[in-house]
Motif scaffolding. Structure first.
Motif, PDB file in Angstrom:
ATOM      1  N   GLY A  40       0.793  -1.219   0.000  1.00  0.00           N
ATOM      2  CA  GLY A  40       0.000   0.000   0.000  1.00  0.00           C
ATOM      3  C   GLY A  40       0.824   1.267   0.000  1.00  0.00           C
ATOM      4  O   GLY A  40       0.302   2.361  -0.252  1.00  0.00           O
ATOM      5  N   GLU A  41       2.121   1.135   0.273  1.00  0.00           N
ATOM      6  CA  GLU A  41       3.012   2.293   0.275  1.00  0.00           C
ATOM      7  C   GLU A  41       3.584   2.520  -1.125  1.00  0.00           C
ATOM      8  O   GLU A  41       3.708   1.600  -1.922  1.00  0.00           O
ATOM      9  CB  GLU A  41       4.158   2.094   1.265  1.00  0.00           C
ATOM     10  CG  GLU A  41       3.714   1.861   2.699  1.00  0.00           C
ATOM     11  CD  GLU A  41       3.147   3.107   3.346  1.00  0.00           C
ATOM     12  OE1 GLU A  41       3.297   4.210   2.758  1.00  0.00           O
ATOM     13  OE2 GLU A  41       2.550   2.986   4.425  1.00  0.00           O
ATOM     14  N   ARG A  42       3.963   3.763  -1.402  1.00  0.00           N
ATOM     15  CA  ARG A  42       4.508   4.104  -2.709  1.00  0.00           C
ATOM     16  C   ARG A  42       6.029   4.013  -2.708  1.00  0.00           C
ATOM     17  O   ARG A  42       6.686   4.427  -1.748  1.00  0.00           O
ATOM     18  CB  ARG A  42       4.083   5.521  -3.116  1.00  0.00           C
ATOM     19  CG  ARG A  42       4.433   5.877  -4.571  1.00  0.00           C
ATOM     20  CD  ARG A  42       3.858   7.230  -4.958  1.00  0.00           C
ATOM     21  NE  ARG A  42       2.412   7.249  -4.833  1.00  0.00           N
ATOM     22  CZ  ARG A  42       1.568   6.767  -5.741  1.00  0.00           C
ATOM     23  NH1 ARG A  42       2.030   6.199  -6.842  1.00  0.00           N
ATOM     24  NH2 ARG A  42       0.259   6.843  -5.542  1.00  0.00           N
ATOM     25  N   VAL A  43       6.579   3.473  -3.789  1.00  0.00           N
ATOM     26  CA  VAL A  43       8.036   3.454  -3.958  1.00  0.00           C
ATOM     27  C   VAL A  43       8.455   4.832  -4.472  1.00  0.00           C
ATOM     28  O   VAL A  43       8.128   5.211  -5.597  1.00  0.00           O
ATOM     29  CB  VAL A  43       8.475   2.366  -4.956  1.00  0.00           C
ATOM     30  CG1 VAL A  43       9.996   2.380  -5.109  1.00  0.00           C
ATOM     31  CG2 VAL A  43       7.996   0.988  -4.507  1.00  0.00           C
ATOM     32  N   HIS A  44       9.157   5.582  -3.653  1.00  0.00           N
ATOM     33  CA  HIS A  44       9.590   6.925  -4.050  1.00  0.00           C
ATOM     34  C   HIS A  44      10.791   6.866  -4.986  1.00  0.00           C
ATOM     35  O   HIS A  44      10.840   7.553  -6.008  1.00  0.00           O
ATOM     36  CB  HIS A  44       9.922   7.757  -2.809  1.00  0.00           C
ATOM     37  CG  HIS A  44       8.780   7.913  -1.863  1.00  0.00           C
ATOM     38  ND1 HIS A  44       7.577   8.491  -2.229  1.00  0.00           N
ATOM     39  CD2 HIS A  44       8.648   7.550  -0.557  1.00  0.00           C
ATOM     40  CE1 HIS A  44       6.749   8.483  -1.194  1.00  0.00           C
ATOM     41  NE2 HIS A  44       7.380   7.913  -0.168  1.00  0.00           N
ATOM     42  N   SER A  45      11.766   6.055  -4.625  1.00  0.00           N
ATOM     43  CA  SER A  45      12.971   5.943  -5.454  1.00  0.00           C
ATOM     44  C   SER A  45      13.801   4.763  -4.981  1.00  0.00           C
ATOM     45  O   SER A  45      13.616   4.246  -3.881  1.00  0.00           O
ATOM     46  CB  SER A  45      13.810   7.221  -5.374  1.00  0.00           C
ATOM     47  OG  SER A  45      14.330   7.406  -4.056  1.00  0.00           O
ATOM     48  N   VAL A  46      14.716   4.354  -5.844  1.00  0.00           N
ATOM     49  CA  VAL A  46      15.728   3.354  -5.483  1.00  0.00           C
ATOM     50  C   VAL A  46      17.073   3.945  -5.875  1.00  0.00           C
ATOM     51  O   VAL A  46      17.258   4.375  -7.016  1.00  0.00           O
ATOM     52  CB  VAL A  46      15.514   2.008  -6.202  1.00  0.00           C
ATOM     53  CG1 VAL A  46      16.540   0.985  -5.728  1.00  0.00           C
ATOM     54  CG2 VAL A  46      14.091   1.494  -5.979  1.00  0.00           C
ATOM     55  N   ALA A  47      17.991   3.988  -4.929  1.00  0.00           N
ATOM     56  CA  ALA A  47      19.280   4.641  -5.185  1.00  0.00           C
ATOM     57  C   ALA A  47      20.408   3.848  -4.544  1.00  0.00           C
ATOM     58  O   ALA A  47      20.195   2.997  -3.673  1.00  0.00           O
ATOM     59  CB  ALA A  47      19.266   6.068  -4.645  1.00  0.00           C
ATOM     60  N   SER A  48      21.617   4.126  -4.994  1.00  0.00           N
ATOM     61  CA  SER A  48      22.797   3.496  -4.406  1.00  0.00           C
ATOM     62  C   SER A  48      23.590   4.538  -3.637  1.00  0.00           C
ATOM     63  O   SER A  48      23.541   5.735  -3.930  1.00  0.00           O
ATOM     64  CB  SER A  48      23.682   2.879  -5.494  1.00  0.00           C
ATOM     65  OG  SER A  48      24.158   3.890  -6.382  1.00  0.00           O
ATOM     66  N   ARG A  49      24.313   4.052  -2.631  1.00  0.00           N
ATOM     67  CA  ARG A  49      25.253   4.893  -1.871  1.00  0.00           C
ATOM     68  C   ARG A  49      26.474   4.035  -1.646  1.00  0.00           C
ATOM     69  O   ARG A  49      26.484   3.145  -0.803  1.00  0.00           O
ATOM     70  CB  ARG A  49      24.619   5.311  -0.550  1.00  0.00           C
ATOM     71  CG  ARG A  49      25.538   6.143   0.349  1.00  0.00           C
ATOM     72  CD  ARG A  49      25.507   7.614  -0.034  1.00  0.00           C
ATOM     73  NE  ARG A  49      26.136   8.434   0.983  1.00  0.00           N
ATOM     74  CZ  ARG A  49      27.438   8.695   1.072  1.00  0.00           C
ATOM     75  NH1 ARG A  49      28.263   8.154   0.182  1.00  0.00           N
ATOM     76  NH2 ARG A  49      27.926   9.463   2.008  1.00  0.00           N
ATOM     77  N   GLY A  50      27.493   4.253  -2.475  1.00  0.00           N
ATOM     78  CA  GLY A  50      28.630   3.352  -2.440  1.00  0.00           C
ATOM     79  C   GLY A  50      28.177   1.962  -2.848  1.00  0.00           C
ATOM     80  O   GLY A  50      27.608   1.768  -3.916  1.00  0.00           O
ATOM     81  N   LYS A  51      28.373   0.988  -1.960  1.00  0.00           N
ATOM     82  CA  LYS A  51      27.959  -0.387  -2.246  1.00  0.00           C
ATOM     83  C   LYS A  51      26.643  -0.749  -1.553  1.00  0.00           C
ATOM     84  O   LYS A  51      26.281  -1.916  -1.474  1.00  0.00           O
ATOM     85  CB  LYS A  51      29.069  -1.358  -1.848  1.00  0.00           C
ATOM     86  CG  LYS A  51      30.325  -1.189  -2.701  1.00  0.00           C
ATOM     87  CD  LYS A  51      31.292  -2.328  -2.543  1.00  0.00           C
ATOM     88  CE  LYS A  51      32.077  -2.255  -1.271  1.00  0.00           C
ATOM     89  NZ  LYS A  51      33.110  -3.323  -1.179  1.00  0.00           N
ATOM     90  N   HIS A  52      25.925   0.258  -1.075  1.00  0.00           N
ATOM     91  CA  HIS A  52      24.649   0.058  -0.399  1.00  0.00           C
ATOM     92  C   HIS A  52      23.501   0.414  -1.338  1.00  0.00           C
ATOM     93  O   HIS A  52      23.592   1.367  -2.112  1.00  0.00           O
ATOM     94  CB  HIS A  52      24.568   0.938   0.851  1.00  0.00           C
ATOM     95  CG  HIS A  52      25.631   0.639   1.856  1.00  0.00           C
ATOM     96  ND1 HIS A  52      25.394  -0.060   3.018  1.00  0.00           N
ATOM     97  CD2 HIS A  52      26.963   0.940   1.872  1.00  0.00           C
ATOM     98  CE1 HIS A  52      26.510  -0.185   3.693  1.00  0.00           C
ATOM     99  NE2 HIS A  52      27.484   0.409   3.020  1.00  0.00           N
ATOM    100  N   LEU A  53      22.402  -0.356  -1.246  1.00  0.00           N
ATOM    101  CA  LEU A  53      21.229  -0.098  -2.074  1.00  0.00           C
ATOM    102  C   LEU A  53      20.069   0.304  -1.181  1.00  0.00           C
ATOM    103  O   LEU A  53      19.780  -0.368  -0.184  1.00  0.00           O
ATOM    104  CB  LEU A  53      20.872  -1.338  -2.897  1.00  0.00           C
ATOM    105  CG  LEU A  53      19.898  -1.078  -4.050  1.00  0.00           C
ATOM    106  CD1 LEU A  53      20.249  -1.942  -5.250  1.00  0.00           C
ATOM    107  CD2 LEU A  53      18.468  -1.353  -3.618  1.00  0.00           C
TER     108      LEU A  53
END
Length: 258
Positions: A40-53
């Protein structure tokens, strides 16, 4: 091997498939977060930070790390997965896509408001919009006694380099991996790290030699006993780390890296 460019590509694929959509189902197969339900929640974005997702969903962040063998795959609803279901550790489903994280080394969910604080220990992100080369240099130079290969792989100094890039960068700069960071010109090394990983961030197969053929893409990584592509000397291998628990494989040409 998953490094910053691998995670960057995974984040772009996931963002293209999920961003803006409402989650229809989540299944997080980690005991501490098994009861989390983001449907029911919206996916705002998917991003990387170094080797973290970082998958930002509603007021939460699904934070994963691929470690050595993890990966995220995107399937169409109803499509057969190309890996066994028992290897899945996180599933996020929307009306048009099913994102499955297999063999993930880290899976956790935390409030979105905590994202900055939780990742504050990381150094500048080599593939981030806020990449700061001078800050990365400052952090490396702050511990001059640390072997340069260890300093480059330390995510607290600069985020995104794994063991492949660490070994290849040392070769490209002619530096023995064991050389103390204080004896290395950090500015050109950090600049090269940025240029090499950015040159690879959109490539299917990573290369540091400039040759895009299987078996010819890397200079020294995992090539112990084989001839150096530049001078013919046999590549040597050893273990190197900040301590005995953090030892990593290291490869170098004893002639080119003096």
């Amino acid at each position: 091997m998953p490094e910053g460019d691998t995670v960057y590509q995974a984040a772009r694929r996931l963002d293209a498939a999920l961003a803006g959509q409402l989650v229809s189902r989540t299944d997080i197969r980690v005991p501490a977060f098994a009861t989390v339900d983001l449907s029911g929640e919206r996916v705002h974005s998917v991003a990387s930070r170094g080797k973290h997702l970082l998958m930002r969903i509603g007021d939460a962040v699904l934070h994963t790390h691929l470690k050595m063998e993890g990966e995220w795959r995107v399937h169409r609803p109803g499509e057969k997965w190309r890996r066994p279901a028992w290897q899945a550790r996180a599933i996020v489903e929307t009306p048009t896509a099913v994102a499955v994280g297999f063999d993930l080394g880290l899976v956790e969910v935390f409030p979105a408001a905590e994202e900055a604080d939780r990742l504050a220990y990381l150094g500048p992100d080599l593939l981030g919009a806020d990449w700061d080369a001078l800050e990365a240099v400052r952090r490396i130079e702050a511990a001059p006694e640390v072997p340069i290969a260890v300093a480059l792989g330390d995510q607290r100094n600069l985020a995104g380099l794994g063991n492949v890039y660490v070994n290849e960068l040392c070769f490209l700069r002619g530096i023995r991996p064991t050389t103390p960071a204080g004896e290395v010109e950090a500015v050109p090394l950090v600049d090269l790290a940025s240029r090499v990983i950015r040159a690879n961030r959109d490539r299917i197969a990573r290369t540091t030699t400039g040759v895009d053929r299987r078996g010819e893409r890397l200079w020294v990584y995992s090539r112990a006993g084989q001839p150096c592509r530049r001078c013919g000397t046999r590549i040597e291998h050893g273990l190197l780390g900040r301590n005995d628990v953090e030892l990593r494989d290291s490869w170098w040409c004893p002639n080119c890296q003096r």
